[in-house]
Design a protein around this motif. Structure first.
Motif, short mmCIF file in Angstrom:
data_model
loop_
_atom_site.label_atom_id
_atom_site.label_comp_id
_atom_site.label_asym_id
_atom_site.label_seq_id
_atom_site.Cartn_x
_atom_site.Cartn_y
_atom_site.Cartn_z
N ALA A 1 -8.75 -1.52 3.01
CA ALA A 1 -8.85 -1.28 1.45
C ALA A 1 -8.28 -2.61 0.43
CB ALA A 1 -8.36 -0.21 0.92
N THR B 1 -10.85 2.89 -4.43
CA THR B 1 -10.97 1.53 -3.60
C THR B 1 -10.84 1.92 -2.19
OG1 THR B 1 -9.64 0.20 -5.53
CG2 THR B 1 -9.54 -0.27 -3.03
N ILE B 2 -9.85 2.77 -1.95
CA ILE B 2 -9.91 3.47 -0.58
C ILE B 2 -11.28 3.96 0.02
CG2 ILE B 2 -8.70 4.96 1.00
CD1 ILE B 2 -6.01 4.36 -0.43
N LYS C 1 -14.15 3.64 -1.22
CA LYS C 1 -15.10 2.53 -0.85
C LYS C 1 -14.92 2.14 0.50
CE LYS C 1 -16.22 0.14 -4.68
NZ LYS C 1 -16.07 -0.86 -5.45
N ALA C 2 -13.79 1.59 0.96
CA ALA C 2 -13.31 1.17 2.32
C ALA C 2 -13.80 2.29 3.46
CB ALA C 2 -12.00 0.73 2.27
#
Length: 396
Positions: free
Chosen positions: A31, A55-56, A58-59
């Motif tokens: 991330a 953000t996490i 998306k990862a």
């Protein structure tokens, strides 16, 4: 709907990481966040913010809503939820029995009242029947007003789904909402539908995509509307725009985009709504609601001191606004106080949010996360934290 969780967002993140068989170092690297931040979030020393959750997510190939954790419904509401899903599927199948105009209007008004008061259970209880009746009414009348009424009902479906992080239902609701306003031209309805669609992007963690939706809708509203109606449409879209900007990963770009939308919203509010905020089709715009969104945006940009400066006259700002705006604003102030280390002020505002909108607070990710972090950081027993934990169903 996927797996629902009673865990607070930070705890839910830790569960997801462990289920994936990832170490904190591995997830942090994926991330592009610090291991220290991830560790503090998981143990309850820091709150999981929407930006970090996105953000996490998306990862991991998840939406922001999935990282925060979908809210459960009470057992008594399961049948109502099933009925609502069925009504959404039958969007183009009007009922055989005539829908009386007065009854439909009364039911829409009742949902508006329940929604403004953040009475989540009442909104869910009324929506299945109302959605079917307003569908029948719109097909029978086939007027711009009738289709706009149906679009407003779908907006309430979106609102309910977004509060619970049921993203599949939220995305379907905004699609149906857009379909309804397209049956008969309604530029204001199209603007509100675009605002809700951008909200689906927001909850999914795609702030960039949501901003594209907002900017296109603003251009259409400016071309199709005039006067106060134009100002209202552009205003509510700018409120959504500033929120999306605050969630951008690039905070420099986010600040630039946010200021653009803030300036536009404030101009419209000051010029056309100086006498007070307007509430149309369950949307609110004016100087007060603009201020609550500026507060939230400053916080999302990582500027808690600026957010607290905006909140300096919070009682005046919130006076007369519905619970759906008062409670989130109190939660944002609580998070800002938490960020600057003032735990007592954070708890005071968290309690205020629970007082004005207990049903919303129980499922709101910020309410649950602030409670989790305060409970973790408190070194001694606190009766108010214990009371709130019991209300939230979150053991300390």
């Amino acid at each position: 709907m996927g797996t629902a969780s009673d865990a607070a967002p930070g705890t839910n993140l830790a569960l997801i990481r462990k289920e994936r068989g990832l170490s904190q170092v591995q997830l942090a690297r994926m991330a592009n966040i610090s291991v220290s931040l991830l560790s503090k979030v998981e143990v309850g020393d820091r709150a999981l913010t929407p930006t970090v959750a996105a953000t996490i997510g998306k990862a991991l190939g998840l939406s922001m809503a999935e990282v925060l954790g979908r809210a459960r419904v009470e057992e008594v509401d399961e049948a109502r939820l099933t009925a609502l899903r069925s009504a959404i599927r039958d969007y183009d199948l009007p009922g055989r029995a005539q829908a009386e105009e007065g009854a439909v209007l009364d039911a829409v008004g009742a949902v508006r009242t329940a929604r403004d008061a953040a009475r989540v259970h009442q909104v869910l209880a009324r929506l299945p029947e109302l959605l079917r009746n307003s569908t029948t009414y719109a097909h029978a009348q086939d007027t711009a007003e009738a289709w706009m009424l149906l679009a407003e009902v779908y907006s309430s479906v979106y609102w309910l789904a977004a509060r619970h992080r049921w993203m599949d239902m939220a995305e379907l609701a905004v699609t149906r909402q857009r379909w309804a306003v397209e049956q008969r031209a309604s530029p204001l309805g199209e603007a509100i539908a675009a605002r809700d669609r951008a909200g689906a992007y927001l909850n999914g963690g795609d702030a960039d995509g949501g901003l594209v939706i907002v900017d296109r809708a603003i251009a259409r509203a400016e071309a199709a509307l005039s006067g106060q109606e134009r100002a209202f449409a552009v205003g509510v879209l700018n409120l959504r725009g500033m929120t999306l900007a605050g969630r951008l990963e690039d905070k420099t770009e986010g600040a630039r985009e946010a200021e653009r939308h803030i300036a536009s919203a404030e101009r419209a509010a000051d010029e056309w709504f100086s006498g007070g905020d307007a509430n149309r089709h369950s949307m609110i715009f004016g100087p007060q609601n603009t201020t609550t969104h500026v507060l939230a945006t400053r916080l999302d940009l990582g500027r808690p001191q600026e957010a607290l400066a905006v909140a300096e006259n919070l009682d005046t700002v919130l006076d007369g606004l519905p619970a759906t705006r008062v409670a989130p604003s109190r939660l944002n102030v609580a998070r800002a106080h938490l960020d600057v280390g003032d735990r007592e002020a954070a708890l005071t505002n968290l309690s205020a949010a629970w007082e004005v909108a207990p049903q919303m607070a129980r499922i709101h990710p910020t309410a649950r996360e602030v409670l989790r972090v305060l409970s973790s950081l408190h070194r001694r027993s606190n009766p108010e934290l214990l009371r709130l934990s019991n209300l939230a169903g979150m053991p300390l």
